[in-house]
Scaffold this active site. Sequence first.
Site, short mmCIF file in Angstrom:
data_model
loop_
_atom_site.label_atom_id
_atom_site.label_comp_id
_atom_site.label_asym_id
_atom_site.label_seq_id
_atom_site.Cartn_x
_atom_site.Cartn_y
_atom_site.Cartn_z
N SER A 34 2.25 -5.66 -3.88
CA SER A 34 2.95 -5.27 -5.11
C SER A 34 2.07 -4.48 -6.07
O SER A 34 2.17 -4.61 -7.29
CB SER A 34 3.55 -6.50 -5.81
OG SER A 34 4.46 -7.16 -4.95
N ASN B 80 1.08 2.52 3.21
CA ASN B 80 1.63 1.95 4.44
C ASN B 80 3.15 2.03 4.32
O ASN B 80 3.76 1.24 3.61
CB ASN B 80 1.15 0.50 4.59
CG ASN B 80 1.80 -0.20 5.77
OD1 ASN B 80 2.45 0.43 6.60
ND2 ASN B 80 1.62 -1.52 5.84
N TRP B 81 3.71 2.98 5.03
CA TRP B 81 5.17 3.19 4.91
C TRP B 81 5.97 2.11 5.63
O TRP B 81 7.19 2.06 5.49
CB TRP B 81 5.55 4.56 5.49
CG TRP B 81 5.03 5.73 4.72
CD1 TRP B 81 4.29 5.72 3.57
CD2 TRP B 81 5.22 7.12 5.04
NE1 TRP B 81 4.01 7.00 3.16
CE2 TRP B 81 4.57 7.88 4.06
CE3 TRP B 81 5.87 7.78 6.08
CZ2 TRP B 81 4.55 9.27 4.07
CZ3 TRP B 81 5.86 9.17 6.10
CH2 TRP B 81 5.20 9.90 5.10
N LYS B 82 5.30 1.32 6.46
CA LYS B 82 5.98 0.29 7.26
C LYS B 82 7.13 0.96 8.04
O LYS B 82 7.02 2.12 8.43
CB LYS B 82 6.45 -0.86 6.37
CG LYS B 82 5.30 -1.40 5.50
CD LYS B 82 5.62 -2.69 4.79
CE LYS B 82 4.40 -3.13 4.00
NZ LYS B 82 4.56 -4.43 3.36
N GLY C 212 2.40 -0.60 -0.18
CA GLY C 212 3.63 -0.61 0.60
C GLY C 212 4.74 0.11 -0.15
O GLY C 212 4.82 1.34 -0.16
N GLY C 213 5.59 -0.65 -0.81
CA GLY C 213 6.78 -0.11 -1.48
C GLY C 213 6.51 1.11 -2.34
O GLY C 213 7.24 2.12 -2.26
N GLU D 121 -4.82 -8.66 1.46
CA GLU D 121 -3.39 -8.63 1.14
C GLU D 121 -2.86 -10.06 1.13
O GLU D 121 -2.48 -10.59 2.20
CB GLU D 121 -2.63 -7.81 2.18
CG GLU D 121 -3.02 -6.35 2.20
CD GLU D 121 -1.87 -5.46 2.68
OE1 GLU D 121 -1.60 -4.47 2.01
OE2 GLU D 121 -1.23 -5.80 3.70
N GLU E 226 2.34 -8.78 8.53
CA GLU E 226 3.66 -8.68 9.17
C GLU E 226 3.50 -8.61 10.70
O GLU E 226 4.30 -9.18 11.44
CB GLU E 226 4.42 -7.46 8.62
CG GLU E 226 4.88 -7.72 7.19
CD GLU E 226 4.98 -6.48 6.30
OE1 GLU E 226 5.00 -5.35 6.81
OE2 GLU E 226 5.05 -6.67 5.06
N HIS F 231 -2.25 -6.41 9.93
CA HIS F 231 -1.32 -6.59 8.81
C HIS F 231 -0.59 -7.92 8.99
O HIS F 231 -0.24 -8.29 10.11
CB HIS F 231 -0.31 -5.43 8.75
CG HIS F 231 0.43 -5.42 7.45
ND1 HIS F 231 1.44 -6.30 7.19
CD2 HIS F 231 0.25 -4.68 6.32
CE1 HIS F 231 1.87 -6.10 5.95
NE2 HIS F 231 1.17 -5.12 5.41
N GLY G 27 5.46 -7.29 -1.14
CA GLY G 27 6.89 -7.00 -1.25
C GLY G 27 7.65 -7.97 -2.14
O GLY G 27 8.88 -7.99 -2.14
P1 13P Z 1 3.91 -3.90 -1.08
O1 13P Z 1 3.07 -2.91 -1.84
O2 13P Z 1 5.30 -3.43 -0.81
O3 13P Z 1 3.84 -5.27 -1.69
O4 13P Z 1 3.25 -4.03 0.39
C1 13P Z 1 1.90 -4.23 0.49
C2 13P Z 1 1.52 -4.07 1.91
O5 13P Z 1 1.88 -4.87 2.75
C3 13P Z 1 0.78 -2.88 2.29
O6 13P Z 1 0.31 -2.96 3.59
#
Ligand code: 13P
Length: 251
Positions: free
Chosen positions: A214, A9-11, A235-236, A168, A98, A96, A174
């Site tokens: 993470s 997930n590149w956000k 994510g990251g 999640e 967010e 998600h 993050g």
């Molecule tokens: P991180 O891997 O950056 O913690 O993000 C997880 C995430 O929200 C994937 O959708």
Amino acid sequence: MRKNIVAGNWKMNLNRTEGIALVEDVLAKLPSDNNTHVVLAPSFVYLHKVAKMCANTSKVVAAAQDCSANKKGAFTGEVSASMLASCGARYVVLGHSEKRANFAESNEILKTKVGQAFRNDLKVIFCCGESLSQRESGVHFDWIKAQISESLFQLSSEEFKNIVVAYEPIWAIGTGVTASTEQAQEIHAFIRNILVGQYGEEVAENTSILYGGSCKPSNAKELFASQDIDGGLIGGASLSSDDFVKITQSF
Ligand code: 13P
């Protein structure tokens, strides 16, 4: 048997040039005998390009990070499930934390979005997870059960085969703080058990449940070795082709 899946997930990261370079790198670095189902969720604006790059290979498929709850019409700024499908998306990430937090997405709205996705033959990566205060006050099991049942249990067993669940925990996203393998496995087993109750053993056993928060090359192996953890929503670490490909090879 359920699939092992790693989804990036590149956000809201990477411009078009950077995104294309990342897809090229991931495709080049994934081994030809790769057995993991790999999904990439870029921004809407170059989803079409990413899907096109992936269409020439069986290694990776493209996903959107969200879709509208509406079919079409006067919804400025929104992107419909049918538009995503026409751009080559195979999955859509829904719920998600967010999006839930920043756009007040309720379980009811997500139920509608799931319907839109399914009407357009998109598979859904459905996110759920609790905040730290919910975990500390012990309401997290009920919270996750409500997220899943209120948005997904209108689906038939047949339809549910197109659902991937992603757990999640918000406190791990993050933050660099990963849920311990025991904490993640406990919730994944709980989720699978909820699915057994609604859809029976077979559907529950065949549903992939991903962990997100993470997740990185240094902890993916241990997490993915757990009985009910079938991969990750990353994510990251999905923004580095080296890290992301290592995670896909961590089963
Ligand atoms: P991180 O891997 O950056 O913690 O993000 C997880 C995430 O929200 C994937 O959708």
